[in-house]
Design an enzyme around this catalytic site. Structure first.
Site, PDB file in Angstrom:
ATOM      1  N   LEU A  31       0.825  -1.216   0.000  1.00 46.90           N
ATOM      2  CA  LEU A  31       0.000   0.000   0.000  1.00 46.90           C
ATOM      3  C   LEU A  31       0.862   1.270   0.000  1.00 46.90           C
ATOM      4  O   LEU A  31       0.494   2.279  -0.579  1.00 46.90           O
ATOM      5  CB  LEU A  31      -0.917   0.020   1.226  1.00 46.90           C
ATOM      6  CG  LEU A  31      -2.034  -1.019   1.257  1.00 46.90           C
ATOM      7  CD1 LEU A  31      -2.714  -1.021   2.630  1.00 46.90           C
ATOM      8  CD2 LEU A  31      -3.040  -0.772   0.160  1.00 46.90           C
ATOM      9  N   GLY A  32       2.009   1.190   0.664  1.00 50.23           N
ATOM     10  CA  GLY A  32       2.845   2.389   0.743  1.00 50.23           C
ATOM     11  C   GLY A  32       3.952   2.171   1.755  1.00 50.23           C
ATOM     12  O   GLY A  32       4.187   1.047   2.189  1.00 50.23           O
ATOM     13  N   GLY A  81       5.835   3.800   5.419  1.00 45.51           N
ATOM     14  CA  GLY A  81       5.736   4.760   6.537  1.00 45.51           C
ATOM     15  C   GLY A  81       7.123   4.968   7.123  1.00 45.51           C
ATOM     16  O   GLY A  81       8.113   4.570   6.518  1.00 45.51           O
ATOM     17  N   SER A  82       7.160   5.524   8.361  1.00 47.69           N
ATOM     18  CA  SER A  82       8.479   5.744   8.969  1.00 47.69           C
ATOM     19  C   SER A  82       9.077   4.365   9.251  1.00 47.69           C
ATOM     20  O   SER A  82       8.523   3.571   9.972  1.00 47.69           O
ATOM     21  CB  SER A  82       8.312   6.520  10.276  1.00 47.69           C
ATOM     22  OG  SER A  82       7.263   5.965  11.023  1.00 47.69           O
ATOM     23  N   GLY A  99       9.142   1.641   7.620  1.00 48.48           N
ATOM     24  CA  GLY A  99       8.455   0.381   7.339  1.00 48.48           C
ATOM     25  C   GLY A  99       7.603   0.465   6.096  1.00 48.48           C
ATOM     26  O   GLY A  99       7.275   1.546   5.626  1.00 48.48           O
ATOM     27  N   GLU A 100       7.292  -0.736   5.586  1.00 47.30           N
ATOM     28  CA  GLU A 100       6.388  -0.798   4.438  1.00 47.30           C
ATOM     29  C   GLU A 100       5.004  -1.164   4.945  1.00 47.30           C
ATOM     30  O   GLU A 100       4.862  -1.785   6.010  1.00 47.30           O
ATOM     31  CB  GLU A 100       6.893  -1.869   3.460  1.00 47.30           C
ATOM     32  CG  GLU A 100       8.103  -1.422   2.654  1.00 47.30           C
ATOM     33  CD  GLU A 100       8.314  -2.297   1.430  1.00 47.30           C
ATOM     34  OE1 GLU A 100       8.590  -3.485   1.626  1.00 47.30           O
ATOM     35  OE2 GLU A 100       8.146  -1.801   0.307  1.00 47.30           O
ATOM     36  N   VAL A 101       3.983  -0.826   4.191  1.00 49.26           N
ATOM     37  CA  VAL A 101       2.604  -1.076   4.603  1.00 49.26           C
ATOM     38  C   VAL A 101       1.930  -1.949   3.539  1.00 49.26           C
ATOM     39  O   VAL A 101       2.088  -1.692   2.338  1.00 49.26           O
ATOM     40  CB  VAL A 101       1.849   0.241   4.790  1.00 49.26           C
ATOM     41  CG1 VAL A 101       0.417  -0.014   5.231  1.00 49.26           C
ATOM     42  CG2 VAL A 101       2.560   1.117   5.828  1.00 49.26           C
ATOM     43  N   LYS A 145       1.742  -2.564   9.024  1.00 52.85           N
ATOM     44  CA  LYS A 145       3.022  -1.887   8.823  1.00 52.85           C
ATOM     45  C   LYS A 145       4.089  -2.841   9.356  1.00 52.85           C
ATOM     46  O   LYS A 145       4.021  -3.269  10.512  1.00 52.85           O
ATOM     47  CB  LYS A 145       3.065  -0.558   9.582  1.00 52.85           C
ATOM     48  CG  LYS A 145       4.408   0.163   9.469  1.00 52.85           C
ATOM     49  CD  LYS A 145       4.396   1.474  10.220  1.00 52.85           C
ATOM     50  CE  LYS A 145       5.777   2.108  10.286  1.00 52.85           C
ATOM     51  NZ  LYS A 145       5.769   3.369  11.076  1.00 52.85           N
ATOM     52  N   ASP A 188       4.943  13.842  12.878  1.00 52.07           N
ATOM     53  CA  ASP A 188       5.249  13.761  11.435  1.00 52.07           C
ATOM     54  C   ASP A 188       3.987  13.996  10.611  1.00 52.07           C
ATOM     55  O   ASP A 188       3.644  13.198   9.727  1.00 52.07           O
ATOM     56  CB  ASP A 188       5.861  12.396  11.103  1.00 52.07           C
ATOM     57  CG  ASP A 188       6.533  12.393   9.707  1.00 52.07           C
ATOM     58  OD1 ASP A 188       6.721  11.298   9.148  1.00 52.07           O
ATOM     59  OD2 ASP A 188       6.826  13.492   9.173  1.00 52.07           O
TER      60      ASP A 188
HETATM   61  C1  LIG Z   1      -2.621   3.102  13.954  1.00 51.89           C
HETATM   62  N1  LIG Z   1      -1.243   2.900  13.460  1.00 51.89           N
HETATM   63  C2  LIG Z   1      -0.532   1.743  13.576  1.00 51.89           C
HETATM   64  C3  LIG Z   1       0.709   1.927  12.938  1.00 51.89           C
HETATM   65  C4  LIG Z   1       0.819   3.315  12.483  1.00 51.89           C
HETATM   66  O1  LIG Z   1       1.815   4.004  13.202  1.00 51.89           O
HETATM   67  C5  LIG Z   1       1.056   3.460  11.053  1.00 51.89           C
HETATM   68  C6  LIG Z   1       1.158   3.659   9.914  1.00 51.89           C
HETATM   69  C7  LIG Z   1       1.207   3.909   8.489  1.00 51.89           C
HETATM   70  C8  LIG Z   1       2.273   4.599   7.907  1.00 51.89           C
HETATM   71  C9  LIG Z   1       2.214   4.835   6.547  1.00 51.89           C
HETATM   72  N2  LIG Z   1       1.176   4.415   5.779  1.00 51.89           N
HETATM   73  C10 LIG Z   1       0.155   3.745   6.341  1.00 51.89           C
HETATM   74  N3  LIG Z   1      -0.945   3.325   5.573  1.00 51.89           N
HETATM   75  N4  LIG Z   1      -1.953   2.684   6.167  1.00 51.89           N
HETATM   76  C11 LIG Z   1      -2.900   2.424   5.255  1.00 51.89           C
HETATM   77  C12 LIG Z   1      -4.171   1.761   5.641  1.00 51.89           C
HETATM   78  N5  LIG Z   1      -4.362   1.608   6.927  1.00 51.89           N
HETATM   79  O2  LIG Z   1      -5.002   1.414   4.772  1.00 51.89           O
HETATM   80  C13 LIG Z   1      -2.460   2.908   3.986  1.00 51.89           C
HETATM   81  C14 LIG Z   1      -3.027   2.919   2.717  1.00 51.89           C
HETATM   82  C15 LIG Z   1      -2.288   3.524   1.698  1.00 51.89           C
HETATM   83  F1  LIG Z   1      -2.810   3.549   0.452  1.00 51.89           F
HETATM   84  C16 LIG Z   1      -1.032   4.097   1.927  1.00 51.89           C
HETATM   85  C17 LIG Z   1      -0.474   4.091   3.211  1.00 51.89           C
HETATM   86  C18 LIG Z   1      -1.191   3.485   4.230  1.00 51.89           C
HETATM   87  C19 LIG Z   1       0.137   3.473   7.704  1.00 51.89           C
HETATM   88  C20 LIG Z   1      -0.534   3.857  12.806  1.00 51.89           C
HETATM   89  O3  LIG Z   1      -0.932   4.957  12.529  1.00 51.89           O
END
Ligand SMILES: CN1C=C[C@@](O)(C#Cc2ccnc(-n3nc(C(N)=O)c4cc(F)ccc43)c2)C1=O
Length: 344
Positions: free
Chosen positions: A77-78, A80-81, A83-85, A100, A186
Site C-alpha cells: 500500500l505504501g 511509513g516511517s 516500514g512498508e505497509v 506496517k 510527522d
Molecule cells: C494506527 N497505526 C498503527 C501503525 C501506524 O503508526 C502506522 C502507519 C502507516 C504509515 C504509513 N502508511 C500507512 N498506511 N496505512 C494504510 C491503511 N491503513 O489502509 C495505507 C493505505 C495507503 F494507500 C497508503 C499508506 C497506508 C500506515 C498507525 O498509525
C-alpha cells in the site's frame, strides 16, 4: 511469585504474554510494546512469535500468528516511517486490514503506546502488534481511499475549498491528540489517509509520536531516541534544539496545507540541500501562500506559521480560523456559480 517480588502488575502481565500471541485488551498491547523496547533482538529469537491482537477478526491459532501461515499479504500500500505497509487478509476469518512491517531494531514503543486506546474518528484504529523474529507487524484498519499525498500527486494540487476541508478534519484529529498530550511528530499528506469516497480523512503513522508530559513542557528537549519527522515540515524550534511541544504539529500541518495548495512541499521551490539552517534562520514561508488564496485562508497559514511557538495558534484556535475561511471561500464560490448561472 509475582506479587511477592513487588513487581508491577504490568511486569507480571508481560511475563504471562511472553512467547505467545493472544487476543487481549489494549493495556496488554501497551505492556508488550514497552517490553519489546527493553529486549534487544538476538539470534535465538529468530523464530520468536509473540504479540497482542485487539480484535476477534484477527485470530491467533495455538498462541501463534505468523505471516503466510495465519495471514497473507495481498498488496503493498505504501511506506511509513521505517516500514512498508501492506493490505493483508486473515486466513481463518478472511478479514482484511493493513499492516506496517518494520525491523524490530527500529521499533519505538511510542508508535503503539500513543495510538492504542484512542477513540477519535480522525485516527486510524490499531488492531494489534506481533513480533515474528526480527520483524514487528503492526495491524490497523484498512483505509481504502489511499493517502492524501497520493491524491495531491494525482491532482497536481487541491482547490482551496477542498484543501480547507481536509485541513479542518486533520486539525480535529490533532485537537484530540493534543488534548491527550500526544505529539504526532510527522504530520504530512502521506500520513493522512482517505476513505473510499475521499470524504473522510484519518491521521496515521505514530512512528515519530511522543507523550507530552505537561509538567515538562517548555523545559525538555526532545528525548535522545526521538526520531525527527519530515524535514520540509519541521518546525524551526526543532532545528534550533529548543523546547518541543504540540505546536510542532501545527507548523507541520500548515506545511501540509501549502503542499495541498501548491502541489509541492514548502522550501523545495527555492532551494535544494539541507534545509535545517534555512528553516531556522529565514522568515516563515509566507511567500509560498498562493496570491489567489482568500485572505481568511492566508490568515490561517500566518497564524500557524509563526516561528515562535508561543505565538503560534493551537489546534483549536487554528480550527476556528479554518472554519471561518471555509465559510468565506464557499460563499465566494457560491457567488461565482450564481454569476455564471445568471450570465447564461
Ligand atoms: C494506527 N497505526 C498503527 C501503525 C501506524 O503508526 C502506522 C502507519 C502507516 C504509515 C504509513 N502508511 C500507512 N498506511 N496505512 C494504510 C491503511 N491503513 O489502509 C495505507 C493505505 C495507503 F494507500 C497508503 C499508506 C497506508 C500506515 C498507525 O498509525
Amino acid at each position: 511469585r509475582a506479587i511477592s517480588d513487588n513487581r508491577s502488575v504490568e511486569e507480571c502481565m508481560v511475563d504471562a504474554l511472553k512467547g505467545s500471541v493472544s487476543n487481549e485488551e489494549p493495556r496488554s498491547l501497551i505492556a508488550i510494546a514497552k517490553m519489546w523496547k527493553k529486549s534487544m533482538p538476538d539470534s535465538e529469537d529468530s523464530v520468536q512469535n509473540e504479540g497482542i491482537l485487539l480484535t476477534e477478526k484477527l485470530k491467533a491459532v495455538d498462541y501463534e500468528y505468523r505471516e503466510s501461515m495465519h495471514w497473507t499479504k495481498l498488496q503493498r500500500l505504501g511506506s511509513g516511517s521505517y516500514g512498508e505497509v501492506f493490505k493483508v487478509q486473515d486466513k481463518k476469518t478472511q478479514f482484511q486490514c493493513a499492516v506496517k512491517k518494520l525491523p524490530f531494531g527500529c521499533f519505538r514503543p511510542e508508535e503503539l503506546t500513543t495510538c492504542t486506546g484512542l477513540t477519535s474518528p480522525r485516527v486510524v484504529p490499531v488492531y494489534g502488534a506481533v513480533r515474528e523474529g526480527p520483524w514487528i507487524m503492526i495491524f490497523m484498519k484498512l483505509i481504502e481511499g489511499g493517502s492524501l499525498g497520493q491524491l495531491i500527486k494525482e491532482s497536481g494540487f487541491l482547490p482551496e475549498d477542498k484543501a480547507l476541508y481536509y485541513l479542518d478534519q486533520v486539525l480535529e484529529g490533532l485537537e484530540y491528540l493534543h488534548e491527550h498530550n500526544i505529539l504526532h511528530g510527522d504530520v504530512k499528506a502521506d500520513n493522512v489517509l482517505l476513505s473510499k469516497d475521499r470524504s473522510q480523512a484519518f491521521l496515521c503513522d505514530f512512528g515519530h509520536a511522543a507523550h507530552l508530559i505537561p509538567e515538562d513542557l517548555g523545559k525538555s528537549h526532545m528525548p535522545d531516541d526521538y526520531l525527527p519527522g519530515t524535514q520540509t515540515h519541521m518546525a524551526p524550534e526543532i532545528m534550533m534544539g529548543k523546547h518541543w511541544s504540540s505546536k510542532m504539529d501545527i507548523w507541520s500541518i500548515c506545511c501540509m496545507m501549502l503542499h495541498m495548495l501548491n502541489g509541492c512541499h514548502p522550501w523545495t521551490r527555492y532551494s535544494s540541500g539541507p534545509l535545517c539552517f534555512k528553516i531556522a534562520r529565514e522568515a516563515a514561508p509566507w511567500k509560498e501562500i498562493p496570491v489567489s488564496c482568500n485572505s481568511f485562508t492566508a490568515d490561517v497559514l500566518r497564524a500557524g506559521l509563526q516561528k515562535e511557538p508561543s505565538r503560534r495558534a493551537s489546534a483549536s484556535e487554528l480550527r476556528g480560523k479554518v472554519e471561518l475561511a471555509q465559510r468565506k471561500v464557499s460563499l465566494k464560490r457560491f457567488g461565482q456559480e450564481k454569476n455564471r448561472a445568471s450570465s447564461h
